[in-house]
Every structure is written in structure tokens, then in C-alpha cells.
Design a protein around this motif. Structure first.
Motif, short mmCIF file in Angstrom:
data_model
loop_
_atom_site.label_atom_id
_atom_site.label_comp_id
_atom_site.label_asym_id
_atom_site.label_seq_id
_atom_site.Cartn_x
_atom_site.Cartn_y
_atom_site.Cartn_z
N PRO A 1 43.91 28.66 77.37
CA PRO A 1 45.83 28.65 76.91
C PRO A 1 46.64 28.53 77.81
CG PRO A 1 45.15 30.77 75.25
CD PRO A 1 44.12 29.86 76.05
N ASN A 2 46.19 30.19 78.13
CA ASN A 2 47.32 29.88 79.91
C ASN A 2 47.35 29.44 80.70
OD1 ASN A 2 48.15 32.33 78.56
ND2 ASN A 2 46.66 33.32 78.81
N THR A 3 45.68 28.93 81.07
CA THR A 3 46.10 28.64 82.49
C THR A 3 45.41 26.46 82.60
OG1 THR A 3 43.94 28.70 82.45
CG2 THR A 3 44.91 30.32 83.58
N GLY A 4 45.12 26.26 80.55
CA GLY A 4 44.50 25.41 80.61
C GLY A 4 43.41 24.73 81.04
N GLU A 5 42.91 25.99 81.66
CA GLU A 5 41.45 25.34 82.18
C GLU A 5 40.05 25.91 81.13
OE1 GLU A 5 41.26 28.02 86.05
OE2 GLU A 5 42.39 26.18 86.50
N TRP A 6 38.80 25.27 81.76
CA TRP A 6 38.35 25.60 80.98
C TRP A 6 37.00 27.07 81.48
CZ3 TRP A 6 36.59 24.09 75.91
CH2 TRP A 6 37.91 22.71 75.03
N GLU A 7 36.62 27.56 80.53
CA GLU A 7 35.68 28.73 81.36
C GLU A 7 34.14 29.04 80.65
OE1 GLU A 7 37.91 32.84 80.96
OE2 GLU A 7 39.75 31.80 81.94
N ARG A 8 33.54 29.28 81.45
CA ARG A 8 32.16 29.18 80.38
C ARG A 8 31.36 30.13 80.42
NH1 ARG A 8 28.89 24.26 84.21
NH2 ARG A 8 29.87 25.91 85.84
N THR A 9 31.33 31.02 79.52
CA THR A 9 30.66 32.52 79.23
C THR A 9 29.26 33.03 79.00
OG1 THR A 9 31.86 32.66 77.23
CG2 THR A 9 32.75 33.35 79.05
N PHE A 10 28.35 34.24 78.50
CA PHE A 10 27.67 33.66 78.00
C PHE A 10 27.36 35.26 76.99
CE2 PHE A 10 26.08 35.61 82.14
CZ PHE A 10 25.47 36.78 81.81
N ALA A 11 26.92 35.27 76.74
CA ALA A 11 26.43 36.81 75.60
C ALA A 11 24.06 36.73 76.59
CB ALA A 11 26.50 36.72 74.35
N ILE A 12 23.71 38.10 75.73
CA ILE A 12 22.11 38.10 75.97
C ILE A 12 22.35 38.44 74.56
CG2 ILE A 12 20.39 39.24 77.03
CD1 ILE A 12 22.12 39.72 79.32
N ILE A 13 20.77 38.09 74.11
CA ILE A 13 20.77 38.28 72.44
C ILE A 13 19.77 39.82 72.87
CG2 ILE A 13 18.95 37.62 70.87
CD1 ILE A 13 19.85 35.25 71.06
N THR A 14 19.70 40.54 71.66
CA THR A 14 18.61 42.02 72.21
C THR A 14 17.67 41.40 70.97
OG1 THR A 14 19.98 43.25 70.85
CG2 THR A 14 20.40 42.78 73.57
N VAL A 15 16.83 42.47 70.47
CA VAL A 15 15.66 42.83 69.56
C VAL A 15 15.79 43.94 69.75
CG1 VAL A 15 15.14 40.05 69.62
CG2 VAL A 15 14.43 42.04 71.30
N PRO A 16 15.01 44.35 68.19
CA PRO A 16 13.85 45.72 68.50
C PRO A 16 13.46 46.09 69.85
CG PRO A 16 13.84 45.52 66.86
CD PRO A 16 15.02 43.85 67.30
N SER A 17 13.05 47.56 70.63
CA SER A 17 12.44 47.42 71.48
C SER A 17 10.76 47.75 71.46
CB SER A 17 13.45 48.96 71.39
OG SER A 17 14.63 48.96 72.05
N ASN A 18 10.88 47.39 72.67
CA ASN A 18 8.73 47.41 72.39
C ASN A 18 8.47 49.05 72.25
OD1 ASN A 18 9.14 48.21 75.06
ND2 ASN A 18 8.22 46.09 75.32
N GLU A 19 7.26 49.73 72.66
CA GLU A 19 7.03 51.27 72.39
C GLU A 19 7.12 51.30 73.71
OE1 GLU A 19 3.35 51.65 71.97
OE2 GLU A 19 2.73 53.32 71.95
N LEU A 20 7.98 50.80 74.55
CA LEU A 20 7.74 51.52 75.91
C LEU A 20 9.52 51.48 76.23
CD1 LEU A 20 7.04 52.24 79.36
CD2 LEU A 20 7.41 49.73 79.61
N VAL A 21 10.37 50.48 75.61
CA VAL A 21 11.38 50.77 75.77
C VAL A 21 11.91 51.44 74.82
CG1 VAL A 21 13.70 48.98 76.13
CG2 VAL A 21 11.36 48.39 77.23
N GLY A 22 11.37 51.36 73.52
CA GLY A 22 11.45 52.23 72.38
C GLY A 22 11.84 53.96 72.81
N GLN A 23 11.52 55.05 73.67
CA GLN A 23 11.27 55.96 73.83
C GLN A 23 12.60 55.89 74.96
OE1 GLN A 23 7.59 57.52 75.90
NE2 GLN A 23 7.15 54.80 75.78
N ILE A 24 13.71 55.04 75.33
CA ILE A 24 15.07 55.02 76.25
C ILE A 24 16.16 54.86 75.39
CG2 ILE A 24 16.05 55.03 78.13
CD1 ILE A 24 13.53 53.39 78.81
#
Length: 241
Positions: A144-167
Motif C-alpha cells: 500500500p505504500n508503493t502500489g507495487e506488487w510483491e511476490r513472496t514464498f514460504a517453504i512447507i515443513t514436515v516431521p523429520s526423517n530418522e537422519l534429520v531427526g537427530q538434529i
């Protein structure tokens, strides 16, 4: 949680969706990112739902909902939980209509080490070094300050697998290559694709705490450091040689 990623391959190698047409000249000036952080622009793969055209674009990490009325863009979440992404107002429209793939060479997580002052960072990648695709959402928001469109994103997360779950107890949702078409397509609720990626093809190794600062965006912080003294044996066996 997924708060740092690696996009160090050249753009054409990161265009992991088969048939994506991106010329060298269009993305030739994109520098490698070894420690990419929220609020920065990263390469993201999207699909035009009307034409089917797939694009590799730079989009800012930290999603602003289309309906946001805060002139500063609100809280800009960097992650969305797979368990609630289809219900929460911030994400539900983007999940149904504007899904994307975030191509990466790896990502980081931090683990608390008993007796250590700071958490130990780890790099996590595929054993063969190939780029892989994270499930994401993108949005358009009019500033609303500039009138310009901004594109943004987010990453979806899930419960960790056995390897990553140790961290860490959560990890980004890694898409199987066979599911790219459906994730980018018109299916409004492909939640069965949001699973914990198998550990067998992945690897992890301890890295320098220099990655704690996004300013250290160059290859050397990704070099393997000494194993923390209390790291569990299964994680050691999965580490990069």
C-alpha cells in the motif's frame, strides 16, 4: 523449521522440472548462494495455471498473504506446517492455487549440544550432490505504500526423517521428482505428497558456526568440521566423508 538453504548450482541445473525452458542469458547474472536466508530473493519454480508455462524466478523468502492489510507486510512466515497449511488463512489460498518448488543443493539445521555454548549447525544434502526440490507456496501482495506488487514464498515443513531427526524435529518437505508435475498443477489438495523424505539417499555433516551469519555467504563455511563429542552414532555414519 527450515531457515537457511543452499542454491549454489547454476540456474539451469536448478531448473529441475523437466521441460523447463530458461535461457542462460536470462539468469546469467545470478550469483551462487551458499547461505541463503529469509528476506532474500531466491530462485523459485512456478507454473502458470492458465498456460502451463513453467518459470524460474527470483522471489523473496517470507510469505505475505494476499489479503494482508498491514502496510509493513505482517509477520512474513518463512515456513508453513504440512499439517495445517490447508486450513490457516495465511496459507490456504496459496496452497490451493499457488504452489511452487524451491530448488536447492542443501539446507541447514542446528542442534543443541550438551555442554556447548552455541548450537552446532549441520548441512544436509543428497549423497549424490544433486539438487532437489522443496515444496513451497508463493503469493502476490500489493504494497500500500508503493502500489507495487510483491511476490513472496514460504517453504512447507514436515516431521523429520530418522537422519534429520537427530538434529531437529522438523525438516522441509522434499518432493519426489515424479510428483513435481502434480505439485505445480491444478490439484487443490495434494497433501499426500507432503511426506518425510527417506533418509537413505541423504547425508549430513557438521559445519562451521560462521553460517550463523548470512553475511558469510561463500563456500568455506560448508566445509566439514570436527564431530561434536556427543553426536549419536547413526548420524556419524550418515555424515559426508
Amino acid at each position: 523449521m527450515c531457515g537457511r538453504v543452499i542454491q549454489s548450482s547454476r540456474p539451469l541445473r536448478l531448473a529441475i522440472v523437466e521441460g523447463l525452458d530458461v535461457s542462460d542469458s536470462r539468469m546469467g547474472n545470478i550469483r551462487p548462494r551458499y547461505n541463503a536466508a529469509p528476506s532474500q530473493e531466491l530462485l523459485v519454480i512456478r507454473q502458470n495455471q492458465k498456460t502451463g508455462e513453467r518459470l524460474l524466478d527470483l522471489i523473496k523468502w517470507g510469505l505475505i498473504a494476499h489479503s494482508c492489510t498491514d502496510p509493513r507486510g505482517g509477520r512474513k512466515p518463512i515456513n508453513a506446517k504440512a499439517e495445517t497449511v490447508a486450513q490457516l488463512p495465511t496459507f490456504l489460498d496459496a496452497y490451493a492455487q499457488r504452489r511452487c518448488i524451491v530448488p536447492v543443493d542443501g539446507f541447514f539445521e542446528w542442534r543443541a549440544i550438551k555442554g556447548a555454548r552455541a548450537k552446532q549447525p549441520y548441512a544436509i544434502a543428497m549423497k549424490d550432490g544433486a539438487p532437489f526440490g522443496l515444496a513451497g507456496l508463493w503469493e502476490n501482495w500489493r504494497n500500500p505504500n508503493t502500489g507495487e506488487w510483491e511476490r513472496t514464498f514460504a517453504i512447507i515443513t514436515v516431521p523429520s526423517n530418522e537422519l534429520v531427526g537427530q538434529i531437529h524435529n522438523r525438516m522441509p518437505a522434499i518432493l519426489q521428482p515424479s510428483s513435481y508435475d502434480r505439485w505445480l498443477g491444478p490439484d487443490r489438495d495434494p497433501r499426500d505428497l507432503l511426506i518425510s523424505y527417506p533418509s537413505e539417499s541423504m547425508t549430513t555433516w557438521p559445519i562451521s558456526t560462521r553460517v550463523n551469519s548470512p553475511d558469510n555467504d561463500e563456500p568455506s563455511p560448508l566445509d566439514r568440521t570436527a564431530e561434536p563429542f556427543d553426536l549419536w552414532a547413526p548420524l556419524k555414519s550418515g555424515g559426508r566423508a
